[in-house]
Design a protein around this motif. Structure first.
Motif, PDB file in Angstrom:
ATOM      1  N   ASN A 612     -10.990  12.269  -1.235  1.00  0.00           N
ATOM      2  CA  ASN A 612     -11.925  11.606  -0.700  1.00  0.00           C
ATOM      3  C   ASN A 612     -12.408  10.426  -1.208  1.00  0.00           C
ATOM      4  N   ARG A 613     -12.986   9.143  -0.320  1.00  0.00           N
ATOM      5  CA  ARG A 613     -13.656   8.037  -0.719  1.00  0.00           C
ATOM      6  C   ARG A 613     -14.551   7.609   0.295  1.00  0.00           C
ATOM      7  N   ILE A 614     -15.432   6.617  -0.385  1.00  0.00           N
ATOM      8  CA  ILE A 614     -16.339   5.994   0.477  1.00  0.00           C
ATOM      9  C   ILE A 614     -16.180   4.593   0.274  1.00  0.00           C
ATOM     10  N   GLY A 615     -16.424   4.038   1.490  1.00  0.00           N
ATOM     11  CA  GLY A 615     -16.030   2.496   1.503  1.00  0.00           C
ATOM     12  C   GLY A 615     -17.185   1.610   2.462  1.00  0.00           C
ATOM     13  N   LEU A 616     -17.227   0.374   2.110  1.00  0.00           N
ATOM     14  CA  LEU A 616     -18.224  -0.458   2.601  1.00  0.00           C
ATOM     15  C   LEU A 616     -17.717  -1.760   3.344  1.00  0.00           C
ATOM     16  N   ASP A 617     -17.640  -1.891   4.485  1.00  0.00           N
ATOM     17  CA  ASP A 617     -17.252  -3.494   4.921  1.00  0.00           C
ATOM     18  C   ASP A 617     -18.425  -4.312   5.160  1.00  0.00           C
ATOM     19  N   PRO A 618     -18.653  -5.340   4.259  1.00  0.00           N
ATOM     20  CA  PRO A 618     -19.729  -6.193   3.927  1.00  0.00           C
ATOM     21  C   PRO A 618     -20.206  -7.025   5.384  1.00  0.00           C
ATOM     22  N   GLY A 619     -19.152  -7.062   6.380  1.00  0.00           N
ATOM     23  CA  GLY A 619     -19.364  -7.896   7.492  1.00  0.00           C
ATOM     24  C   GLY A 619     -19.592  -6.878   8.723  1.00  0.00           C
ATOM     25  N   GLY A 620     -19.626  -5.627   8.753  1.00  0.00           N
ATOM     26  CA  GLY A 620     -20.120  -4.839   9.501  1.00  0.00           C
ATOM     27  C   GLY A 620     -19.061  -4.445  10.455  1.00  0.00           C
ATOM     28  N   ILE A 647     -20.032  10.360  -5.052  1.00  0.00           N
ATOM     29  CA  ILE A 647     -19.167   9.218  -5.103  1.00  0.00           C
ATOM     30  C   ILE A 647     -19.977   7.940  -4.683  1.00  0.00           C
ATOM     31  N   SER A 648     -19.679   6.708  -5.180  1.00  0.00           N
ATOM     32  CA  SER A 648     -20.511   5.618  -4.734  1.00  0.00           C
ATOM     33  C   SER A 648     -19.619   4.264  -4.741  1.00  0.00           C
ATOM     34  N   VAL A 649     -19.906   3.433  -4.163  1.00  0.00           N
ATOM     35  CA  VAL A 649     -19.280   2.068  -3.914  1.00  0.00           C
ATOM     36  C   VAL A 649     -20.464   0.994  -3.683  1.00  0.00           C
ATOM     37  N   GLU A 650     -20.020  -0.150  -3.994  1.00  0.00           N
ATOM     38  CA  GLU A 650     -20.989  -1.239  -3.980  1.00  0.00           C
ATOM     39  C   GLU A 650     -20.316  -2.643  -3.254  1.00  0.00           C
ATOM     40  N   ALA A 651     -21.145  -3.293  -2.376  1.00  0.00           N
ATOM     41  CA  ALA A 651     -20.664  -4.336  -1.749  1.00  0.00           C
ATOM     42  C   ALA A 651     -21.820  -5.340  -1.614  1.00  0.00           C
ATOM     43  N   ARG A 652     -21.647  -6.737  -1.152  1.00  0.00           N
ATOM     44  CA  ARG A 652     -22.475  -7.568  -0.931  1.00  0.00           C
ATOM     45  C   ARG A 652     -22.404  -7.999   0.648  1.00  0.00           C
ATOM     46  N   ALA A 653     -23.427  -7.745   1.309  1.00  0.00           N
ATOM     47  CA  ALA A 653     -23.513  -7.971   2.896  1.00  0.00           C
ATOM     48  C   ALA A 653     -23.088  -9.460   3.178  1.00  0.00           C
ATOM     49  N   THR A 654     -22.061  -9.749   4.217  1.00  0.00           N
ATOM     50  CA  THR A 654     -21.916 -11.080   4.477  1.00  0.00           C
ATOM     51  C   THR A 654     -22.414 -11.635   5.719  1.00  0.00           C
ATOM     52  N   GLY A 655     -23.416 -10.458   6.569  1.00  0.00           N
ATOM     53  CA  GLY A 655     -23.958 -10.867   7.638  1.00  0.00           C
ATOM     54  C   GLY A 655     -25.163  -9.849   7.687  1.00  0.00           C
ATOM     55  N   PRO A 656     -25.667  -9.612   9.099  1.00  0.00           N
ATOM     56  CA  PRO A 656     -26.721  -8.889   9.297  1.00  0.00           C
ATOM     57  C   PRO A 656     -26.434  -7.411   9.545  1.00  0.00           C
ATOM     58  N   ILE A 657     -25.154  -6.982   9.361  1.00  0.00           N
ATOM     59  CA  ILE A 657     -24.780  -5.630   9.740  1.00  0.00           C
ATOM     60  C   ILE A 657     -23.717  -5.082   8.489  1.00  0.00           C
ATOM     61  N   ILE A 658     -23.805  -4.117   8.024  1.00  0.00           N
ATOM     62  CA  ILE A 658     -22.844  -3.536   6.970  1.00  0.00           C
ATOM     63  C   ILE A 658     -22.267  -2.141   7.694  1.00  0.00           C
ATOM     64  N   THR A 659     -21.027  -1.852   7.284  1.00  0.00           N
ATOM     65  CA  THR A 659     -20.531  -0.401   7.931  1.00  0.00           C
ATOM     66  C   THR A 659     -20.157   0.576   6.661  1.00  0.00           C
ATOM     67  N   ILE A 660     -20.506   1.666   6.604  1.00  0.00           N
ATOM     68  CA  ILE A 660     -20.242   2.812   5.911  1.00  0.00           C
ATOM     69  C   ILE A 660     -18.978   3.446   6.385  1.00  0.00           C
ATOM     70  N   PHE A 661     -18.106   3.678   5.456  1.00  0.00           N
ATOM     71  CA  PHE A 661     -16.824   4.459   5.876  1.00  0.00           C
ATOM     72  C   PHE A 661     -16.865   5.777   4.814  1.00  0.00           C
ATOM     73  N   LEU A 662     -16.437   6.826   5.563  1.00  0.00           N
ATOM     74  CA  LEU A 662     -16.371   8.031   4.695  1.00  0.00           C
ATOM     75  C   LEU A 662     -14.900   8.469   4.952  1.00  0.00           C
ATOM     76  N   ASP A 663     -13.865   8.079   4.076  1.00  0.00           N
ATOM     77  CA  ASP A 663     -12.391   8.286   4.481  1.00  0.00           C
ATOM     78  C   ASP A 663     -11.869   9.560   3.488  1.00  0.00           C
ATOM     79  N   PHE A 664     -10.869  10.277   4.225  1.00  0.00           N
ATOM     80  CA  PHE A 664     -10.307  11.455   3.567  1.00  0.00           C
ATOM     81  C   PHE A 664      -8.800  11.213   3.734  1.00  0.00           C
ATOM     82  N   ALA A 665      -8.121  11.739   2.711  1.00  0.00           N
ATOM     83  CA  ALA A 665      -6.530  11.458   2.800  1.00  0.00           C
ATOM     84  C   ALA A 665      -6.178  13.045   2.382  1.00  0.00           C
ATOM     85  N   GLN A 666      -4.844  13.494   2.884  1.00  0.00           N
ATOM     86  CA  GLN A 666      -4.171  14.521   2.660  1.00  0.00           C
ATOM     87  C   GLN A 666      -2.473  14.384   2.709  1.00  0.00           C
TER      88      GLN A 666
END
Length: 780
Positions: A612-620, A647-666
């Motif tokens: 598993n991993r967690i992600g942030l898209d700083p541009g939404g 588990i955690s991740v950090e990112a700097r927002a580049t606009g008025p919206i950010i997106t949180i992703f919960l990603d898994f792989a097998q």
């Protein structure tokens, strides 16, 4: 404007975001409790003489527009709890408008529907469901002598009789004929004519039990205010005589009638008889009038069934319930109900609603749903199709007694007419017969002037909710005369309200709304998946549902980290890859941290087989292959397969919206080897939010003072709205807590010349109070 008036306005404004209640975070803020009792008066018109309570009847609580799954409750005896032997219930539900249904088709009672239950955040409200009756004397302290005929007179209060029950102290008769007679002026009620050709039914009887007969509405019509008689006649067995429980006449007795014996002689007592009627603005269009659930038949197991019916009475659908059994004696299946015009291929009428089954000890479930007046409009004489589905499959009970045959419809299995129309499903259909005015209107975008679909319009005083259609239109039917308030709200827009909408009678009032857009309204929702996947979007192979562990651990002993639900993706083999994402508002340039609790389960292979991993898209963005900042992959040792890890991740927002992703792989592995990836409770923090400094009263964090601040506070307090960015700023009176007094304080200041909020106001500054209210982000 005085404080009492402002308090009233406060409660009106508190409903502004009811349409958001199914789509916002924080169930702890949104929950309210509805409690009460289902019952009927032991003596009609004498509530001080107590109530007979409906022990082991079933209650269903349905939200307007079907925004969430409707819960059920077995009165006085919920599963896995000690029975209380009464008619009590207690349900914790989300804020919003609800309608209750109580019924138990196996018993002698008549269904009761109670609309207009308005639940506000954190409140406990009491709503009793009193069954509609024309007559009752439900006592067993004394009884009559044995006779072949016993009669009880009463005065009708409803438009139709739908049931009669009686209790016998003893009997030589094995069958009793129950009939209803209309007063023709004769001295002997036993000689009065039948109230209608169908007003006589015969059935077997038992001692010390509630014996009963039942009709559908309209079969035994009555005129309110006129006198009628229930006549019980021994029809078979021995000398056909029997004794009925009774109660001697006194100042607390029923005032509109008395008992008579077989000779027509009046008696100084009333009989233990209960007469159920259409005296509450509802009618029973369809039901099983004889005893039992019906019949389970081979070849009838499927995922979808339906029944056509005709709206012989009524202006809109009130309630539906149906008996069914799942595989392996399962009773707890969720049913989704839809109403279509004409038949299986017709257009839908009103919202689809999903409800939980009510418990039955022998494995069958009663599945019920209710509607508010006008939610599913009906036209007299038209045919409608009631569809009920469950993806796991079920077997419906079928009417098995020729006396219950329904001439105006038929059962359908998976959309196909069953047995050439010779099958009817064992269900109940109730309709509202109320008449009144209409309130209609349109909700549009203030800037584009285009209609807004899916806006929530609330009729505040009656606790009713409607969602606008594709053209932004809404309608409330059967509205009694009065003056009303309306609110309109939708995610992405500022809420609006209208007051003083007056109706004199059967007229139509118009109330339109123009909603202004909000710059960003993507409030982060449902972090712990307690509302299934509400707020989250799937990609790849992500499952379209969550796991409920409220009844015990899931596969491998996994339980939720918080609450009772989490998102689990499981396969025995290989391979699932995908995830979830959700957007939220952000401050451009601020750094954010997103965290999630992760759990990975695998059998054999290596730890890289499931991650598993967690992600942030700083541009939404919403593309999982986009410019996303990802955490390291969470790999879990086989020995820790039941553990949760943050588990955690950090990112700097580049606009008025950010997106949180919960990603898994097998990863590919040989053989059938379980791979399970789980997520629970996501947190998002603004790391650059000011540690101190706020503008008191700026509850919506827009650096301005106005009515929007009051709405933001009330939405949070009463309708589980999003948490304010700075709760300390919402503390308008600086008393260290958030409650009604803060809203009233702001209203008094803004509209009645009341005192200004304490510092810091109107400028930014440190909070001089030592209260624990947080301030995650401020407009300062």
């Amino acid at each position: 404007m005085n404080s009492a008036k402002l308090e009233s306005n406060f409660l009106i404004l508190a409903t502004v975001s009811i349409g958001l209640s199914a789509a916002v975070l924080a169930p702890a803020w949104g929950d309210g409790t509805v409690q009460g009792r289902a019952r009927f008066e032991r003596i009609k018109g004498k509530p001080l003489m107590g109530y007979a309570e409906l022990y082991e009847s079933n209650l269903f609580l349905s939200p307007d527009q079907g925004l969430t799954t409707a819960p059920s409750y077995r009165l006085g005896a919920p599963p896995n709890q000690p029975p209380r032997h009464d008619g009590s219930y207690s349900l914790t539900v989300a804020a919003g408008a609800w309608t209750a249904l109580v019924n138990q088709p196996l018993f002698f009672i008549r269904p009761k529907v109670l609309p207009g239950i308005l639940v506000r955040d954190g409140q406990t409200i009491t709503r009793n469901l009193d069954l509609p009756i024309d007559y009752s004397t439900y006592f067993t302290d004394a009884w009559t002598v044995y006779d072949s005929v016993w009669i009880q007179t009463f005065v009708a209060t409803g438009a139709s009789i739908t049931g009669v029950s009686w209790r016998l102290a003893g009997t030589n008769a094995t069958e009793v004929q129950a009939s209803l007679h209309a007063d023709d002026g004769g001295a002997d009620p036993g000689s009065w004519p039948l109230a209608s050709p169908k007003a006589s039914k015969r059935d077997t009887v038992e001692t010390l039990a509630d014996n009963w007969v039942r009709w559908r509405s309209g079969e035994v019509p009555t005129v309110p205010g006129q006198r009628y008689a229930v006549k019980l006649t021994g029809a078979a067995g021995g000398d056909r005589k029997f004794a009925v429980f009774s109660r001697a006449k006194d100042g607390n007795s029923y005032a509109g009638g008395q008992a008579f014996n077989s000779s027509g002689a009046p008696q100084n007592f009333d009989l233990n008889i209960t007469v159920f009627s259409d005296s509450d603005g509802t009618a029973i269009l369809y039901n099983k009038t004889t005893a039992g659930l019906g019949e389970l038949r081979d070849g009838y197991y499927d995922r979808k069934w339906g029944q056509t019916f005709k709206a012989a009475l009524g202006t809109s659908l009130a309630a539906v319930d149906v008996w069914a059994a799942g595989a392996n004696n399962r009773w707890d299946l969720d049913f989704t109900f839809k109403v279509l015009r004409g038949g299986p291929g017709g257009p839908p009428i009103g919202p689809a609603k999903t409800a939980k089954a009510a418990y039955q000890a022998f494995g069958a479930g009663l599945h019920g749903v209710s509607y508010s007046p006008g939610e599913v409009p009906l036209a007299p004489g038209e045919t409608y199709y009631l569809e009920f589905t469950n993806p796991e499959g079920f077997n419906p009970y079928i009417l098995d007694d020729p006396r219950d045959a329904y001439p105006d419809g038929a059962g359908y299995q998976n959309g196909l007419l069953k047995a050439g129309g010779a099958v009817d499903v064992s269900l109940t259909i109730a309709a509202y017969t109320l008449t009144g005015g209409k309130i209609t209107g349109q909700v549009i975008d203030e800037s584009s002037r285009q209609p807004i679909a899916g806006a929530a319009v609330t009729l505040v005083e009656l606790g009713r909710l409607r969602l606008t259609g594709a053209q932004g239109l809404y309608e409330f039917r059967d509205v009694p005369p009065g003056t009303y308030s309306l609110t309109a709200a939708k995610t992405g827009y500022n809420a609006a309200s209208r007051q003083g909408i007056a109706l004199q009678g059967a007229e139509t009032a118009q109330a339109d709304f123009s909603l202004s857009s909000r710059i960003c309204a993507l409030d982060f929702r449902n972090p712990g998946f307690e509302s299934d996947l509400d707020g989250w979007s799937r990609y790849g192979d992500a499952r379209n549902r969550t796991v409920d562990t409220s009844g015990g651990p899931w596969f491998g002993g996994i339980t939720a980290h918080e609450g009772s639900r989490f998102h689990g993706n499981e396969i025995n083999g290989c391979c699932l890859n995908g995830g979830l994402y959700q957007q939220k508002c952000a401050v451009s340039g601020h750094r954010y941290r997103a965290s999630v609790w992760s759990n990975v389960y695998w059998i054999s292979g290596v730890a890289d087989d499931a991650t598993n991993r967690i992600g942030l898209d700083p541009g939404g963005g919403t593309n999982a292959a986009g410019p996303i900042t990802w955490s390291a992959r969470h790999r879990q040792p086989l020995s820790a397969k039941e553990a949760w890890q943050k588990i955690s991740v950090e990112a700097r927002a580049t606009g008025p919206i950010i997106t949180i992703f919960l990603d898994f792989a097998q990863r590919q592995a040989s053989g059938n080897q379980w791979r399970i990836n789980c997520f629970d409770f996501v947190e998002v923090a603004d790391l650059d939010a000011p540690a101190s400094g706020l503008r008191r009263g700026d509850c919506d964090n827009d650096a301005q003072s106005g009515l929007a601040d009051v709405i933001a506070l009330l939405t949070r307090l009463f309708l589980r709205g999003p948490a304010p960015a700075c709760e300390a700023a919402c503390d308008a009176n600086a008393d260290g807590g958030l409650d009604v007094s803060d809203g009233v304080y702001l209203l008094l200041h803004q509209f009645a010349g009341g005192p200004a909020p304490p510092p810091p106001w109107p400028d930014c500054g440190p909070d001089p109070t030592a209260d624990p209210l947080p301030c995650g982000a401020s407009s300062c």
